[in-house]
Write an enzyme that holds these catalytic residues in place. Structure first.
Site, PDB file in Angstrom:
ATOM      1  N   ALA A  33      -3.194   8.217   6.177  1.00 14.58           N
ATOM      2  CA  ALA A  33      -3.401   6.832   5.761  1.00 14.58           C
ATOM      3  C   ALA A  33      -4.801   6.657   5.209  1.00 14.58           C
ATOM      4  O   ALA A  33      -5.742   7.333   5.640  1.00 14.58           O
ATOM      5  CB  ALA A  33      -3.187   5.879   6.933  1.00 14.58           C
ATOM      6  N   ASP A  34      -4.925   5.741   4.268  1.00 16.67           N
ATOM      7  CA  ASP A  34      -6.236   5.360   3.773  1.00 16.67           C
ATOM      8  C   ASP A  34      -6.697   4.041   4.379  1.00 16.67           C
ATOM      9  O   ASP A  34      -7.887   3.775   4.447  1.00 16.67           O
ATOM     10  CB  ASP A  34      -6.210   5.257   2.248  1.00 16.67           C
ATOM     11  CG  ASP A  34      -6.232   6.629   1.602  1.00 16.67           C
ATOM     12  OD1 ASP A  34      -7.310   7.063   1.174  1.00 16.67           O
ATOM     13  OD2 ASP A  34      -5.176   7.271   1.546  1.00 16.67           O
ATOM     14  N   ARG A  35      -5.744   3.224   4.816  1.00 20.78           N
ATOM     15  CA  ARG A  35      -6.095   1.987   5.518  1.00 20.78           C
ATOM     16  C   ARG A  35      -4.864   1.470   6.248  1.00 20.78           C
ATOM     17  O   ARG A  35      -3.771   1.404   5.688  1.00 20.78           O
ATOM     18  CB  ARG A  35      -6.606   0.928   4.533  1.00 20.78           C
ATOM     19  CG  ARG A  35      -7.227  -0.298   5.199  1.00 20.78           C
ATOM     20  CD  ARG A  35      -7.759  -1.274   4.151  1.00 20.78           C
ATOM     21  NE  ARG A  35      -8.852  -0.729   3.376  1.00 20.78           N
ATOM     22  CZ  ARG A  35     -10.125  -1.111   3.503  1.00 20.78           C
ATOM     23  NH1 ARG A  35     -10.453  -2.019   4.396  1.00 20.78           N
ATOM     24  NH2 ARG A  35     -11.059  -0.580   2.740  1.00 20.78           N
ATOM     25  N   ALA A  93      -1.671   1.566   3.818  1.00 21.99           N
ATOM     26  CA  ALA A  93      -1.892   2.066   2.456  1.00 21.99           C
ATOM     27  C   ALA A  93      -2.069   3.573   2.524  1.00 21.99           C
ATOM     28  O   ALA A  93      -2.878   4.082   3.293  1.00 21.99           O
ATOM     29  CB  ALA A  93      -3.131   1.421   1.847  1.00 21.99           C
ATOM     30  N   PHE A 117      -2.300   4.215  -4.630  1.00 25.20           N
ATOM     31  CA  PHE A 117      -1.702   4.033  -3.307  1.00 25.20           C
ATOM     32  C   PHE A 117      -0.549   3.032  -3.377  1.00 25.20           C
ATOM     33  O   PHE A 117      -0.455   2.231  -4.312  1.00 25.20           O
ATOM     34  CB  PHE A 117      -2.742   3.489  -2.316  1.00 25.20           C
ATOM     35  CG  PHE A 117      -4.006   4.311  -2.250  1.00 25.20           C
ATOM     36  CD1 PHE A 117      -4.079   5.430  -1.443  1.00 25.20           C
ATOM     37  CD2 PHE A 117      -5.114   3.959  -2.995  1.00 25.20           C
ATOM     38  CE1 PHE A 117      -5.231   6.192  -1.387  1.00 25.20           C
ATOM     39  CE2 PHE A 117      -6.278   4.702  -2.944  1.00 25.20           C
ATOM     40  CZ  PHE A 117      -6.339   5.825  -2.147  1.00 25.20           C
TER      41      PHE A 117
END
Length: 492
Positions: free
Chosen positions: A257-259, A267, A335
């Site tokens: 995950a990036d966020r 995301a 994303f």
């Protein structure tokens, strides 16, 4: 030997140019923050954890090469430059919350070091460099913890679906997307760390790696790592994942995950959402593996996440040669956002995020609040971690059902006046009615209160990142309440 995306030693930083993999292994020097910004932007280094570590180490390079603090005329100039440098680096990849988290933490370290009696620009620089350099080992330790927790959660989910012994030896097959291994982190990996942990347990039958268009991180990087480390693996195009699940060849999906926001919306690399929809359709458990630094309780839903748009040439060109017709428009988001209800579990280095089984939403805010409470454990202290108080309410919200004071001016006065050692630093007993409390911002997501009476000032910083709760100073003395894993009251 595991691959190293980042090499660092005493102010010298090198990044493995992942754009050249798997054909070449070339390390690029990072002599300054301008080079760091460009290399992050150009995806020489990628993966949210690796980007966060790179940002921190780029600051260390900047401070060491500049003169280890001697380049500054004052402590204030040093602190300002550290803040400006990190703010600049964050603009390189805005979606990756780990980079912003590094900025918050290092600016807080600078502020704390600057508050110490006799602080100098050199002492502030040394403290920040030490903290920045520590991010390498901290990330590796976190990744191994994620791997262990994720492997256990994945095996449990597979067993719950009656497939514990569907394959010889109780082994499982796992599908992953993008690259979340040693190349995306300081080492070991997040989602790929879960795959590694399963392999170390003798429970991995096969890892299916999606190519991850348009930048092919799965094909170029994950496949490279899996072959390099000798794990059983198969590469497939992104659009084949649903067909593979339909044939019963996938027991679980785990991605990075990036966020991750308050309700569990996540995301991650474009294509992740499609895999989650397919997994739900075929009854395959879908997991997110990410460090706590990726959790962002400040955002309520995924609709609030800023999605980076990548250059059109990533789709229209191959090795510099145009491969599509001129005039076609391109939409190339880096994303997508997977709704939390499609995610079976969010695994961190501190365990799984609790989930509301009725709504399917993940209690990221509650998880972060419980984490803050565990860190604080100081009676009356209401620590804020990523916009959430230790009592689980939004910062600044009064809660009649909680014994923890609300984060507001009155709460700060109450907190200080109940502690004679701190109150005495502001004014004599009984002077509380004359105190003035002013809330100010520090340009980030920290809560700062200035408490003043006569010519004495007390500054209270309630940090979102969680490794210290209150800093106060007056008359050249300071008192720090820390919130580490074993918090203690420390007076200096």
């Amino acid at each position: 030997m595991s691959l190293q995306a980042i090499k660092y030693s005493d102010g010298k930083l090198q990044l493995l140019d992942q754009r050249l993999l798997p054909y070449e292994q070339v390390y690029l020097d990072v002599p300054d923050t301008t080079a760091a910004w460009q290399q992050i932007k150009d995806m020489v280094v990628r993966g949210a954890p690796a980007i966060g570590v790179t940002g921190a180490l780029a600051l260390a390079v900047h401070l060491i090469s500049g003169g280890r603090g001697k380049q500054y005329s004052s402590v204030e100039a040093c602190v300002r430059d550290i803040a400006a440098t990190m703010d600049y680096l964050v603009t390189s990849r805005p979606t990756a919350v780990n980079l912003a988290d590094s900025a918050v933490k290092l600016k807080a370290v600078a502020a704390q070091a600057a508050s110490e009696p006799g602080a100098t620009a050199e002492s502030v620089t040394a403290a920040v460099v030490e903290a920045a350099e520590a991010t390498l080992e901290e990330d590796i330790a976190a990744n191994k913890a994620i791997g262990a927790a994720g492997a256990a959660a994945l095996l449990s989910a597979v067993a719950a679906r009656g497939r514990a012994n569907a394959r010889p030896g109780g082994k499982v097959t796992v599908l992953t997307h993008c690259n979340t291994g040693s190349l995306a982190t300081a080492g070991y990996g997040t989602a790929l760390g879960v795959v590694r942990a399963l392999h170390e347990m003798g429970k991995l039958e096969r890892c299916y790696a999606c190519e991850t268009r348009p930048y092919n991180q799965g094909a170029r990087l994950t496949a490279f790592e899996l072959v390099h480390d000798g794990l059983p693996a198969t590469l497939l195009v992104d659009s084949a994942a649903a067909a593979l699940m339909a044939q019963g060849k996938v027991d679980a999906v785990v991605v990075g995950a990036d966020r991750v926001v308050a309700n569990g919306d996540t995301a991650n690399k474009i294509g992740t959402f499609s895999h989650a929809v397919s997994a739900q359709k075929h009854g395959v458990p879908f997991f997110i593996a990410a460090p706590t630094t990726t959790l962002d309780a400040n955002l309520s839903t995924g609709a609030e996440i800023e999605i980076e748009q990548r250059p059109a040439e990533e789709i229209t060109h191959f090795k510099g040669q145009r491969v599509v017709v001129e005039g076609i428009q391109v939409w190339n988001p880096c994303f997508d956002v997977t709704p939390g209800e499609l995610i079976e579990g969010i695994i961190t280095e501190e365990g799984g995020v609790p989930r509301d089984t009725a709504t399917g939403k993940h209690k990221v805010a509650d998880f972060m609040a419980a984490r803050a409470q565990a860190l604080a454990k100081v009676n009356g202290v209401n620590e804020v971690v990523n916009g959430v108080e230790a009592n689980g309410t939004a910062a600044g919200t009064k809660s009649s059902s909680s014994s923890v004071s609300a984060l507001d001016s009155a709460g700060v006065v109450s907190f200080l006046s109940a502690r004679p050692d701190l109150a005495a630093r502001v004014g004599p007993p009984g002077s509380e009615g004359g105190w003035t409390v002013r809330e100010v911002g520090d340009g980030n997501i920290n809560f700062v209160y200035i408490v003043q009476v006569w010519d004495i000032t007390l500054q209270c910083n309630l940090r979102s990142a969680g490794d210290w709760v209150l800093r106060a100073w007056a008359l050249g003395r300071s008192c720090t309440i820390t919130g580490q894993r074993h918090p203690q009251l420390s007076a200096y």
